[in-house]
Design an enzyme around this catalytic site. Sequence first.
Site, mmCIF file in Angstrom:
data_model
loop_
_atom_site.group_PDB
_atom_site.id
_atom_site.type_symbol
_atom_site.label_atom_id
_atom_site.label_comp_id
_atom_site.label_asym_id
_atom_site.label_seq_id
_atom_site.Cartn_x
_atom_site.Cartn_y
_atom_site.Cartn_z
ATOM 1 N N GLU A 132 0.829 -1.214 0.000
ATOM 2 C CA GLU A 132 0.000 0.000 0.000
ATOM 3 C C GLU A 132 0.858 1.257 0.000
ATOM 4 O OE1 GLU A 132 -3.726 0.052 0.318
ATOM 5 O OE2 GLU A 132 -3.528 -2.007 -0.374
ATOM 6 N N HIS A 177 -4.544 1.387 7.375
ATOM 7 C CA HIS A 177 -3.145 1.709 7.044
ATOM 8 C C HIS A 177 -2.478 2.221 8.322
ATOM 9 C CE1 HIS A 177 -4.413 2.742 2.647
ATOM 10 N NE2 HIS A 177 -3.803 1.571 2.645
ATOM 11 N N CYS A 195 -3.140 11.156 3.741
ATOM 12 C CA CYS A 195 -3.421 10.258 2.608
ATOM 13 C C CYS A 195 -3.236 10.996 1.295
ATOM 14 C CB CYS A 195 -4.863 9.767 2.627
ATOM 15 S SG CYS A 195 -5.326 8.838 4.069
HETATM 16 O O1 SUG Z 1 -7.724 2.810 0.068
HETATM 17 N N1 SUG Z 1 -10.557 4.877 0.153
HETATM 18 C C1 SUG Z 1 -9.119 4.736 0.232
HETATM 19 C C2 SUG Z 1 -8.559 5.689 1.269
HETATM 20 C C3 SUG Z 1 -7.074 5.711 1.262
HETATM 21 C C4 SUG Z 1 -6.501 6.473 2.393
HETATM 22 N N2 SUG Z 1 -5.083 6.464 2.313
HETATM 23 C C5 SUG Z 1 -4.248 6.403 3.361
HETATM 24 N N3 SUG Z 1 -4.645 6.065 4.564
HETATM 25 N N4 SUG Z 1 -2.999 6.579 3.135
HETATM 26 C C6 SUG Z 1 -8.749 3.288 0.573
HETATM 27 O O2 SUG Z 1 -9.471 2.676 1.347
HETATM 28 C C7 SUG Z 1 -12.733 4.523 -0.835
HETATM 29 C C8 SUG Z 1 -13.344 4.596 -2.225
HETATM 30 C C9 SUG Z 1 -14.832 4.450 -2.208
HETATM 31 O O3 SUG Z 1 -15.355 3.781 -1.306
HETATM 32 O O4 SUG Z 1 -15.459 5.058 -3.109
HETATM 33 C C10 SUG Z 1 -11.219 4.362 -0.881
HETATM 34 O O5 SUG Z 1 -10.687 3.789 -1.799
#
Ligand code: SUG
Length: 448
Positions: free
Chosen positions: A174, A250, A371
């Site tokens: 990730e 994460h 993020c």
């Molecule tokens: O991978 N949300 C992302 C959020 C990422 C956050 N990044 C960090 N913590 N670095 C994920 O879960 C949700 C998309 C949706 O539900 O439409 C999404 O992909």
Amino acid sequence: MRAFEMNVDGLVGPTHNYGGLSYGNVASQRNCHEASSPREAARQGLAKMKALMDMGYQQAVLAPQERPDVAALRRLGFTGNDAEVIQRAAREAMPLLVASCSASSMWTANACTVSPSADTADGRVHFTAANLNCKFHRSIEHPTTSRVLQAMFADPQHFAHHPALPAVAQFGDEGAANHTRLCKGYGEPGVEFFVFGRSAFDSRFPAPARYPARQTLEASQAIVRLHGLSEAGVVYAQQSPAVIDQGVFHNDVIAVGNGEVLFYHQDAFLDTERVLAELADKLARVGGRLQAVCVPREAVSVEDAVRSYLFNSQLLSRSDGRMRLIVPEECRNNAAVWRYLEGLTASAGAIAEVQVFDLKQSMQNGGGPACLRLRVALNEVELAAVNPGVIMTPALYDSLNLWVDKHYRDRLSEHDLSDPHLLTECRTALDELTQILKLGAVYPFQLA
Ligand code: SUG
């Protein structure tokens, strides 16, 4: 030689929506099917970039992706011209269309893992694109991410790019969301801290029971090899499976580090004492002194940390040697978290200041300030080699806001995703964007 931390923020794409796609990410699940505002989302992100630029930080922008990803839908058996592919997917498999429309590349902390030149064997800055293979909608990001990163950091004398790890769960990766670098100075050797959720091959490491652990130890170890990092400058830690099961998908949802400071929740890691001792020891060997700022569970529960995204903040160095924390508004709205932050800044500790940003559009999908950014430590020679088109300036900020206003919809619901015009709008916008950012041809529709 002078060195800097550059924040590379993801520009939110024109199809930003709430698809409920990320099991284990409670905000994504909670807001599933809500209507979104791509325009507001992009503006909120740009405002944060501008604010950091105004504070004197190096700020760059990472372009969004072509969505819906028609090629991904074709790989899943949908045929016909582009409009037919989209409409067939809408009729027969709406969740796949929604996934192929996600603007999730905005969360650039997941774009790749970066090791600065001071840490790598060949003295170049290394990038490994993250395979993000825990979720289909994110697993389709890395080919374009790699092309965009190469267009931004092009000079092979300074920058080395590695393709994503094999796309299987055993190498679930990730990116920088599970990677923190501690150092005395950005241009000096540091300690790269890799946090994983489970091991693919060693059953001695416990796994969460409810939600997926996205990052494996084996993926992190592969990145250490690819980047030519020395074991003396690397620390591994396992994330507590119990916090993953509470929505900490994460590590950057429960800890953040910068310079010599690690700001973390008491329940973040397994074997915390060993982890801190190893970090302190390895940082001391490169001349640093670890400052561990632990947030006790009595002050802020894991639930409040997940709800507010306290740890998904940006920890930034100030010129006086102390730090400022960039937090989302949800922190101010949470009584326990805000009380904690007031106490933190009133003390004479490492963190002197808190600044609040409205990032609600991204937050509702589980993406906070941290993020939205990828950190790239660069010395001044490397900084001069970055494609100048992507570096934020007042003029670029104005052009990007105009570009957003021209191309983005103000409101998007799930039903709108089946409109084939959305693809045309997205391609038109991105074609213009590649000229604004001087990226060349990076998108499938430009390369075809
Ligand atoms: O991978 N949300 C992302 C959020 C990422 C956050 N990044 C960090 N913590 N670095 C994920 O879960 C949700 C998309 C949706 O539900 O439409 C999404 O992909």
